[in-house]
Write a protein that holds these residues in place. Structure first.
Motif, PDB file in Angstrom:
ATOM      1  N   TRP A 126      21.334  43.372  49.980  1.00  0.00           N
ATOM      2  CA  TRP A 126      21.998  42.406  49.094  1.00  0.00           C
ATOM      3  C   TRP A 126      22.728  41.228  49.523  1.00  0.00           C
ATOM      4  O   TRP A 126      22.976  40.249  49.331  1.00  0.00           O
ATOM      5  CB  TRP A 126      22.825  43.119  48.148  1.00  0.00           C
ATOM      6  N   ARG A 127      23.020  41.069  50.987  1.00  0.00           N
ATOM      7  CA  ARG A 127      23.689  40.374  51.932  1.00  0.00           C
ATOM      8  C   ARG A 127      22.554  39.253  52.510  1.00  0.00           C
ATOM      9  O   ARG A 127      21.562  39.817  52.619  1.00  0.00           O
ATOM     10  CB  ARG A 127      24.727  40.806  52.877  1.00  0.00           C
ATOM     11  N   PRO A 128      23.049  38.069  52.921  1.00  0.00           N
ATOM     12  CA  PRO A 128      24.198  37.333  52.619  1.00  0.00           C
ATOM     13  C   PRO A 128      24.271  37.369  50.952  1.00  0.00           C
ATOM     14  O   PRO A 128      23.310  36.958  50.264  1.00  0.00           O
ATOM     15  CB  PRO A 128      24.228  36.189  53.252  1.00  0.00           C
ATOM     16  N   ALA A 129      25.616  37.398  50.457  1.00  0.00           N
ATOM     17  CA  ALA A 129      25.844  37.213  48.952  1.00  0.00           C
ATOM     18  C   ALA A 129      25.997  35.804  48.640  1.00  0.00           C
ATOM     19  O   ALA A 129      26.359  34.853  49.425  1.00  0.00           O
ATOM     20  CB  ALA A 129      27.005  37.640  48.515  1.00  0.00           C
ATOM     21  N   PRO A 130      25.631  35.415  47.623  1.00  0.00           N
ATOM     22  CA  PRO A 130      25.623  33.904  47.224  1.00  0.00           C
ATOM     23  C   PRO A 130      26.995  33.442  46.832  1.00  0.00           C
ATOM     24  O   PRO A 130      27.807  33.973  46.624  1.00  0.00           O
ATOM     25  CB  PRO A 130      24.863  33.827  45.875  1.00  0.00           C
ATOM     26  N   LEU A 131      27.108  32.112  47.505  1.00  0.00           N
ATOM     27  CA  LEU A 131      28.399  31.196  47.039  1.00  0.00           C
ATOM     28  C   LEU A 131      27.888  30.515  45.926  1.00  0.00           C
ATOM     29  O   LEU A 131      26.791  29.519  46.238  1.00  0.00           O
ATOM     30  CB  LEU A 131      28.569  30.644  48.112  1.00  0.00           C
TER      31      LEU A 131
END
Lengths: 454, 454
Positions: free
Chosen positions: A78-83
């Motif tokens: 699931w990473r990198p998580a969105p900004l």
């Protein structure tokens, strides 16, 4: 930049090290203390319930700590998580501020908690441990450790606060699906649980009691350790992946946040987003305003005392120096169950004492108002815990509007609210309460602090 | 490639056009038919319930249709969706196959449905419509349209199949939080609903009835249109964003899938992932095996008839040529509510007739077994609908093991199961049923097909 909305790092940019703020703090945080022995706890004392690698991280002064390959590969699910830039929220508020949120709800368990559950399970596994015991309130932490357990083929036992066990059957099912064993706490399977049940048979339980039961199980069972979802230094260390990713994402945008906001229960998601930015503040590179947001019903930083206290109700943990309301303090039954903890992470408490962060507290209804506005503008339904950060971000954005300031606001959207629809239904039907908290309730609990002479 | 796990496109690579398979099909799909008038339906007839732009898309033969900026910007909240390699599942199966899944559960509503809900709301809005009526079964589609409604400031009315309205209160709360109005169907607010209630006061309702109610509302109310979550050509068109992204992701990996799998109810998530690859198959560039997976309880393609039939129970829709079990067929109460539809998208039916795809059907318990194994290995808890695709992917991977073939398998993980924990609890407690379906039940419903003479 103006056109774009979501900023996902290329996977190759996923940070490979966690950031240890202890390397950069002026001075050292006060050590854990063993009130029974009347002296500081030794790392050795912790070996009864934690693996060596995690104890090393707990006391490390190394600035960067390598993320093991096995953990890194799981992070990548699931990473990198969105900004994400909250353009619709900005528009609804008619603010010149730019609001960004880091979305941690993309993990399989739906919150930031797997960021530490995965390495905790991993380090226990490579230290020969196959069984972990833990506590959970609303279920975010328990389900994250259950998830980690399935990845590393370990047996996870979760003591779930009884009222949540009864009221939140879906988190329980989720944990069972991942193979964990769940007991309502207080339970009949620990001596402490039995003692509480004898005294108060119809108790709804509390996080403090559940922690005591999990520790008792770890201490009394072979090949069994304890895992904690917040508060401790190594937990906060693992969460810094959040802020490190944000820093890279903002670098790519060629901007830097003016204000950073996170909700605080034990302090881990807040520390995760804030600590990598606090490094720049310590090094006088930036003057970012950093705000910890707590519930009015459990105002650990804003109304608690910076003092030594136990982490659990049965006084099984060492005493640690933190902002506390007293280990016997029982917060009102707000829906942000993850924020109902009497203490605060020692590292968060310490940076507060250093003046590196501020804290505010909000009542329950205004945070749900913020959560509902966020859902209507940005689409994502936030966890009740995360709505505290949203409330503060909205208030700061309104302040920017009033002062006509184009500040860049970043907050941590620590989890989604898919398992909290009962709370939202109550909110929409006007059934939520803003609990008052008389000072005497705090004073009374603070009378029971342990005596610590260093 | 071997080391990596997740493949996210850079946002700049998000496709800007949808793919219209009608441009590449040999021949033309049979036109909709108006049995009352005894002749093909005209696009004009559809204007009573659909906006002009969507009708144009319904009949378009253009290969590429531009995604409007307003839609594109909203897509970017969760798109491009990740393509993830299921390494742990591969390991658990000990297969040489490489299994990939496209994860559509990252949308705020938790499934692929917003891919079409957003453009449908948008085109209605720019065509001057402020009110949309629709139906929903388990709630995936209703919540997606509610989400779209909040983005475009429109009033959304959802007729929710009564048994789901009672049994799935959380999807209802979700829709209300996004501002939609929900009625249990059959309801007292339409003539058709009233008639059904008079006849069968304690009916649990059905998707066919709910569609009829929503269409009646659209036809009888000012400034009100109808929106459908699957089946129609324009709905499938919008979903091709899924497969177009997959194609780019596989291109970046320099590989191409040998087998592509999707579950089918009305056919939209399957079409979404499959159609862009079927283009290569039509053009003889690739020989990919493409499989539609349906529930044994509602075996539209595998046991239905390719014939003209109504889309709803009250026969309000035009008759369309599709694989159908008969518009009066009522499937057993399986937990994959989104797959309980008597018909199949005409375009999916047509490519099946052309031999471009295959279909298989699975019983309920084996698909939940697959879902549970997926949750334990990959972490993500799948929607009951999506577990059908997982079951087939697992069976294909086992076949690869037996034949020692290194095939590349791609399936669509169309949604998460956060609102389906009751189903998983029943599964874990051994309370699920494999419903049998006697041929007579299908034959009986097929007797009621409309007469169509072209």
């Amino acid at each position: 930049m103006e056109k774009s909305l979501k900023y996902i790092l290329p996977e190759s940019e996923l940070p490979k090290k966690w950031y240890n703020i202890q390397a950069d703090l002026p001075g050292e945080i006060p050590p854990p203390f063993n009130p029974a022995k009347g002296q500081p706890s030794t790392p050795e004392e912790l070996l009864a319930i934690f693996p060596k690698d995690l104890i090393m991280q707990e006391v490390s002064r190394e600035r960067w700590i390598e993320i093991p390959d096995e953990v890194y590969e799981i992070y990548k699910i699931w990473r990198p998580a969105p900004l994400i830039r909250a353009r619709r929220l900005e528009k609804a508020l008619n603010t010149p501020a730019k609001i960004f949120y880091k979305y941690e709800g993309v993990s399989p368990a739906g919150s930031h908690k797997p960021n530490t559950a995965i390495p905790q399970a991993y380090y226990n596994k490579i230290n020969g441990i196959n069984n972990l015991a833990t506590e959970t309130g609303a279920g975010q932490w328990g389900s994250s450790l259950a998830l980690a357990g399935t990845f590393f083929d370990m047996n996870i036992t979760v003591f779930m606060v009884k009222i949540s066990y009864d009221q939140k059957p879906f988190r329980k099912t989720m944990m069972q699906l991942w193979g964990a064993t769940i007991h309502p706490s207080p339970s009949e399977i620990t001596n402490y649980g039995k003692a509480i049940l004898k005294e108060i048979p119809d108790t709804p339980g509390s996080l403090g009691i559940a922690i005591s039961e999990a520790i008792e199980m770890a201490v009394t069972h072979e090949n069994t350790n304890y895992a904690l979802g917040s508060v401790l230094n190594h937990v906060l260390l693992h969460q810094t992946i959040i802020g490190l990713e944000c820093k890279k994402q903002f670098e790519a945008l060629n901007i830097y946040p003016d204000i950073i906001i996170g909700c605080v229960g034990g302090g881990s998601n807040f520390a995760g987003i804030a600590f990598p930015f606090i490094q720049d503040k310590i090094n006088k590179i930036k003057k970012t305003e950093i705000i910890a947001v707590e519930p009015f019903s459990c105002p650990t930083i804003t109304r608690g005392k910076y003092a030594y206290d136990y982490g659990d109700t049965a006084k099984m943990t060492p005493a640690i120096k933190m902002h506390t309301l007293g280990h016997s303090f029982i917060p009102a039954a707000i829906h942000a169950g993850g924020l109902r903890y009497h203490g605060m992470a020692p590292l968060v408490s310490y940076v507060k004492e250093l003046g590196l962060i501020n804290a505010v507290a909000y009542h329950q209804i205004p945070v749900f108002e913020a959560g509902a506005l966020f859902a209507k503008t940005e689409g994502i339904i936030p966890a009740p815990e995360s709505t505290h950060a949203i409330r503060c971000a909205i208030d700061k954005a309104i302040e920017c509007k009033n002062k006509n300031e184009e500040k860049i606001i970043l907050f941590n959207l620590s989890g989604h609210g898919h398992f909290d629809m009962v709370s939202y239904e109550k909110y929409m039907n006007g059934l939520l309460t803003n609990y008052e908290l008389p000072q005497e309730a705090i004073n009374k609990a603070l009378e029971e602090l342990p005596e610590v002479k260093l």
